[in-house]
Write an enzyme that holds these catalytic residues in place. Structure first.
Site, short mmCIF file in Angstrom:
data_model
loop_
_atom_site.label_atom_id
_atom_site.label_comp_id
_atom_site.label_asym_id
_atom_site.label_seq_id
_atom_site.Cartn_x
_atom_site.Cartn_y
_atom_site.Cartn_z
N ASN A 183 38.46 42.68 34.90
CA ASN A 183 38.20 41.86 36.08
C ASN A 183 38.49 42.58 37.40
OD1 ASN A 183 40.99 41.89 36.18
ND2 ASN A 183 41.25 39.70 35.83
N LYS A 184 38.69 43.90 37.33
CA LYS A 184 38.96 44.66 38.55
C LYS A 184 37.66 45.13 39.22
CE LYS A 184 43.52 44.67 38.52
NZ LYS A 184 43.81 43.78 37.40
N ASN A 185 37.79 45.69 40.42
CA ASN A 185 36.61 46.19 41.15
C ASN A 185 35.85 47.23 40.33
OD1 ASN A 185 38.86 45.47 43.20
ND2 ASN A 185 37.01 45.40 44.44
#
Length: 380
Positions: A183-185
């Site tokens: 769910n990170k960039n």
């Protein structure tokens, strides 16, 4: 529960599929040429001298703590308003985490005043976490560190390509730690990277990520060496080439995605501008930010009111989250709490993380803001 507007959307398409497939077809899937390419590309994009790909950001934090020379009994100043991995890394090395409060509900990063106040003769390092992709006051942090001889580790898991005074986060302290969690960039499922401008630390990180071995399998496969020695008690913190290939495709999308997130954030700020019951942290932040999440904090709130509001939003099809349950409240760290952390505790009880991703539409943002407004009227 199914949500009409989720908290996060994966920014994947054919590019990631083709990158993973081509790596599988290459017949080299463990740590090798794609990891090296990812490291070179990430270092170039951030302006770091060196980057070392690892299995996750927790591994990066652990290596950074070891690189800072932390030994049993050494104190490390840490924020509590962070994911627990930030603090766990200190304990892996036998260090003692000393929790510091945040600045305020307008600035959810570690307070430099708290850092200075809590330094003792046993303090060896400070870990800062650039919350939501917005920089800590690094001028103040680095000044304190230089005056007291402390190492500085940047937990930059929220901030790839975020800037502080024109310098990329993760390149200001002694080491920077980044996450590639799903769910990170930058999303690779699991994965991470550690940056540094210190050549000695770079070689230490490379050694320690692979069992303390002097060469890795790919080096030997390329004929650089036919054997190896083990010169330190290292770990298996390697990243595989399949995930590295996905990471390379994600890096190509990172800058455009950050531009889109900036527009989403601008739309949010306009939509929330008249809501007197909310504080929007980092509202006036003007530098480039990865804008990993969009937090808001209730004014005159409580954990119960916050939870009721989150439930109301969920009933309207909007997914939210909380960043974060503070680490000092976890049972494992109850014996390490020596000071009150009023700003952290209030923010942790009253923060709501709204949906944030580059493909969030204007209509969706309008709906989130209007629903939030109705929920505030009903609950507060």
């Amino acid at each position: 529960m199914s949500y009409n507007i989720p908290l996060f959307k994966l920014n994947f398409d054919k590019a990631e599929e083709e990158s993973a497939l081509s790596t599988i077809q290459s017949k080299w899937i463990s740590s090798g040429p794609k990891c090296a390419e990812l490291e070179e590309k990430f270092a170039r994009m951030t302006g770091a001298q060196y980057a070392v790909a690892v299995s996750n950001c927790t591994a990066a934090l652990h290596l950074a703590v070891l690189g800072a020379g932390i030994e049993p009994g050494d104190e490390v100043l840490v924020p509590s308003l962070t994911f627990v991995a930030t603090v766990n890394a200190v304990r892996y090395a036998g260090g003692i985490p000393v929790f510091c409060d945040i600045v305020s509900t307008e600035d959810l990063t570690i307070s430099p005043e708290e850092i200075e106040k809590k330094i003792t003769s046993r303090t060896k390092a400070v870990i800062v976490m650039h919350y939501a992709g917005f920089a800590c006051n690094m001028d103040a942090v680095m000044d304190i560190a230089h005056r007291h001889g402390l190492k500085v580790i940047e937990d930059a898991c929220h901030g790839p390509l975020s800037e502080y005074h024109g310098q990329k986060l993760g390149t200001i302290g002694d080491a920077g730690c980044f996450s590639f969690f799903s769910n990170k960039n930058i999303s690779t499922g699991e994965g991470g990277i550690i940056t540094t401008n210190d050549e000695n630390l770079y070689h230490q990180f490379k050694l320690m990520r692979s069992h303390g071995m002097t060469t890795m399998s790919y080096d030997r496969a390329q004929g650089h060496s036919t054997n190896y020695d083990v010169v330190a008690l290292g770990y298996n913190y390697r990243l595989d080439d399949i995930r590295a290939a996905i990471g390379i495709a994600q890096l190509d999308k990172l800058a455009p995605d950050i531009d889109r997130r900036a527009l989403v954030r601008k739309k949010y700020l306009a939509g929330l501008d008249k809501m007197q019951n909310l504080t929007v942290p980092f509202r006036t932040y003007q530098e480039i930010s990865a804008a990993y999440i969009f937090p808001v904090v209730l004014k005159e709130g409580t954990a119960d009111k916050r939870d009721k509001l989150r439930n109301y939003l969920a009933e309207q099809g909007i997914q939210t989250s909380v960043h974060y349950p503070p680490a000092h409240r976890f049972q494992i760290y109850k014996d390490y709490v020596k000071y009150a952390l009023p700003n952290t505790e209030y923010a942790a009880d009253c923060e709501i993380t709204l949906p944030m991703y580059g493909s969030l539409t204007d209509d969706e943002i309008d709906y989130i803001c209007s629903t939030l407004h109705e929920g505030l009227k009903a609950i507060l």
